[in-house]
Design a protein around this motif. Structure first.
Motif, PDB file in Angstrom:
ATOM      1  N   UNK A   4       0.789  -1.221   0.000  1.00 10.58           N
ATOM      2  CA  UNK A   4       0.000   0.000   0.000  1.00 10.58           C
ATOM      3  C   UNK A   4       0.821   1.271   0.000  1.00 10.58           C
ATOM      4  N   UNK A   5       2.099   1.189   0.330  1.00 10.05           N
ATOM      5  CA  UNK A   5       2.918   2.394   0.423  1.00 10.05           C
ATOM      6  C   UNK A   5       3.532   2.844  -0.890  1.00 10.05           C
ATOM      7  N   UNK A   6       3.316   2.124  -1.978  1.00  9.26           N
ATOM      8  CA  UNK A   6       3.950   2.490  -3.241  1.00  9.26           C
ATOM      9  C   UNK A   6       3.002   3.209  -4.200  1.00  9.26           C
ATOM     10  N   UNK A   7       1.708   3.287  -3.874  1.00  6.56           N
ATOM     11  CA  UNK A   7       0.750   3.899  -4.787  1.00  6.56           C
ATOM     12  C   UNK A   7       1.074   5.366  -5.027  1.00  6.56           C
ATOM     13  N   UNK A   8       1.004   5.744  -6.297  1.00  5.93           N
ATOM     14  CA  UNK A   8       1.220   7.120  -6.730  1.00  5.93           C
ATOM     15  C   UNK A   8       2.605   7.648  -6.374  1.00  5.93           C
ATOM     16  N   UNK A   9       3.603   6.791  -6.448  1.00  7.21           N
ATOM     17  CA  UNK A   9       4.987   7.197  -6.211  1.00  7.21           C
ATOM     18  C   UNK A   9       5.799   6.980  -7.473  1.00  7.21           C
ATOM     19  N   UNK A  10       6.997   7.527  -7.464  1.00  7.40           N
ATOM     20  CA  UNK A  10       7.881   7.312  -8.611  1.00  7.40           C
ATOM     21  C   UNK A  10       8.272   5.835  -8.727  1.00  7.40           C
ATOM     22  N   UNK A  11       8.343   5.119  -7.608  1.00  6.05           N
ATOM     23  CA  UNK A  11       8.646   3.686  -7.665  1.00  6.05           C
ATOM     24  C   UNK A  11       7.549   2.945  -8.421  1.00  6.05           C
ATOM     25  N   UNK A  33       4.981   9.327 -25.124  1.00  9.64           N
ATOM     26  CA  UNK A  33       4.322   8.034 -25.315  1.00  9.64           C
ATOM     27  C   UNK A  33       4.263   7.261 -23.998  1.00  9.64           C
ATOM     28  N   UNK A  34       5.344   7.319 -23.220  1.00  8.74           N
ATOM     29  CA  UNK A  34       5.345   6.644 -21.921  1.00  8.74           C
ATOM     30  C   UNK A  34       4.329   7.260 -20.962  1.00  8.74           C
ATOM     31  N   UNK A  35       4.117   8.567 -21.067  1.00  9.82           N
ATOM     32  CA  UNK A  35       3.086   9.216 -20.249  1.00  9.82           C
ATOM     33  C   UNK A  35       1.718   8.629 -20.577  1.00  9.82           C
ATOM     34  N   UNK A  36       1.422   8.496 -21.861  1.00  6.57           N
ATOM     35  CA  UNK A  36       0.143   7.920 -22.279  1.00  6.57           C
ATOM     36  C   UNK A  36       0.041   6.467 -21.823  1.00  6.57           C
ATOM     37  N   UNK A  37       1.115   5.719 -21.974  1.00  4.81           N
ATOM     38  CA  UNK A  37       1.128   4.318 -21.566  1.00  4.81           C
ATOM     39  C   UNK A  37       0.833   4.200 -20.078  1.00  4.81           C
ATOM     40  N   UNK A  38       1.451   5.045 -19.275  1.00  6.34           N
ATOM     41  CA  UNK A  38       1.217   4.993 -17.836  1.00  6.34           C
ATOM     42  C   UNK A  38      -0.259   5.241 -17.522  1.00  6.34           C
ATOM     43  N   UNK A  39      -0.850   6.204 -18.184  1.00  9.43           N
ATOM     44  CA  UNK A  39      -2.262   6.508 -17.981  1.00  9.43           C
ATOM     45  C   UNK A  39      -3.131   5.306 -18.375  1.00  9.43           C
ATOM     46  N   UNK A  60     -11.170  12.983 -14.273  1.00 10.22           N
ATOM     47  CA  UNK A  60      -9.769  12.634 -14.491  1.00 10.22           C
ATOM     48  C   UNK A  60      -9.060  13.593 -15.433  1.00 10.22           C
ATOM     49  N   UNK A  61      -9.650  14.752 -15.676  1.00  9.62           N
ATOM     50  CA  UNK A  61      -9.071  15.658 -16.673  1.00  9.62           C
ATOM     51  C   UNK A  61      -7.633  16.054 -16.368  1.00  9.62           C
ATOM     52  N   UNK A  62      -7.294  16.222 -15.108  1.00 12.20           N
ATOM     53  CA  UNK A  62      -5.932  16.625 -14.774  1.00 12.20           C
ATOM     54  C   UNK A  62      -4.990  15.469 -14.537  1.00 12.20           C
ATOM     55  N   UNK A  63      -5.513  14.258 -14.579  1.00  8.94           N
ATOM     56  CA  UNK A  63      -4.707  13.096 -14.213  1.00  8.94           C
ATOM     57  C   UNK A  63      -3.519  12.870 -15.143  1.00  8.94           C
ATOM     58  N   UNK A  64      -3.711  13.038 -16.427  1.00 12.13           N
ATOM     59  CA  UNK A  64      -2.624  12.777 -17.370  1.00 12.13           C
ATOM     60  C   UNK A  64      -1.458  13.737 -17.144  1.00 12.13           C
ATOM     61  N   UNK A  65      -1.747  15.020 -17.047  1.00 18.24           N
ATOM     62  CA  UNK A  65      -0.658  15.992 -16.866  1.00 18.24           C
ATOM     63  C   UNK A  65      -0.103  15.978 -15.448  1.00 18.24           C
ATOM     64  N   UNK A  66      -0.923  15.622 -14.466  1.00 23.09           N
ATOM     65  CA  UNK A  66      -0.444  15.640 -13.086  1.00 23.09           C
ATOM     66  C   UNK A  66       0.549  14.523 -12.793  1.00 23.09           C
ATOM     67  N   UNK A  67       0.550  13.476 -13.591  1.00 26.33           N
ATOM     68  CA  UNK A  67       1.467  12.379 -13.338  1.00 26.33           C
ATOM     69  C   UNK A  67       2.811  12.555 -14.041  1.00 26.33           C
ATOM     70  N   UNK A  68       2.996  13.643 -14.761  1.00 20.46           N
ATOM     71  CA  UNK A  68       4.222  13.888 -15.532  1.00 20.46           C
ATOM     72  C   UNK A  68       5.482  13.730 -14.679  1.00 20.46           C
ATOM     73  N   UNK A  69       5.549  14.404 -13.548  1.00 19.78           N
ATOM     74  CA  UNK A  69       6.752  14.360 -12.708  1.00 19.78           C
ATOM     75  C   UNK A  69       6.971  12.965 -12.120  1.00 19.78           C
ATOM     76  N   UNK A  70       5.903  12.322 -11.673  1.00 23.57           N
ATOM     77  CA  UNK A  70       6.036  10.989 -11.092  1.00 23.57           C
ATOM     78  C   UNK A  70       6.552   9.998 -12.140  1.00 23.57           C
ATOM     79  N   UNK A  71       6.027  10.077 -13.355  1.00 27.95           N
ATOM     80  CA  UNK A  71       6.481   9.171 -14.417  1.00 27.95           C
ATOM     81  C   UNK A  71       7.943   9.460 -14.756  1.00 27.95           C
TER      82      UNK A  71
END
Length: 144
Positions: A4-11, A33-39, A60-71
């Protein structure tokens, strides 16, 4: 570290990246492309795929761009571990799994990790057959 501790992390994002790149090997992808794949990996049911890794949220409109740094951080982490390599071409920077990715992924036995690999395999097959056309069409309807 518990599951449970790894959700929404860079790991977590890094593991998703190497899982997909391993399924897509020897092909490589650029960062966008990897950003899209992650989504898609997280929301696979929205793309007529297996059950999604994460529960759906209504907006989920902001979800794709908000994960940029984590990905990005996840890719960097996996590069430091030797699971992703960079390929520099005239068209840009591309990322590919290394031969070290598969043995590492084989060690992962948690149900979440197994689901990531299963969805990655499905998505690799989809991309090999249809390219990004279907993904871009669904993303276009959702975000643009």
């Amino acid at each position: 570290m518990s599951e449970g501790n790894v959700f929404n992390t860079s790991l977590e994002a890094g593991v998703r990246s190497i899982s997909f790149l391993d399924a897509f090997y020897p092909k490589s992808l650029d960062f966008e492309e990897l950003m899209k794949i992650d989504y898609v990996l997280v929301n696979s049911a929205d793309f007529n795929g297996p059950n999604s890794l994460h529960p759906g949220i209504p907006n989920r409109l902001g979800e794709l761009s908000s994960r940029r740094k984590i990905v990005y951080d996840g890719i960097e982490l996996m590069m430091r571990f030797g699971f992703i390599e960079i390929e520099m071409t005239n068209d840009g920077v591309y990322y590919r799994a290394t031969e070290n990715a598969e043995p590492y992924l084989e060690l992962m036995k948690a149900s979440y990790s197994i689901e990531i690999r299963s969805i990655s395999s499905w998505l690799g097959t989809e991309l090999n057959e249809f390219g990004f056309d279907n993904i871009n069409k669904i993303l276009g309807k959702r975000f643009f």
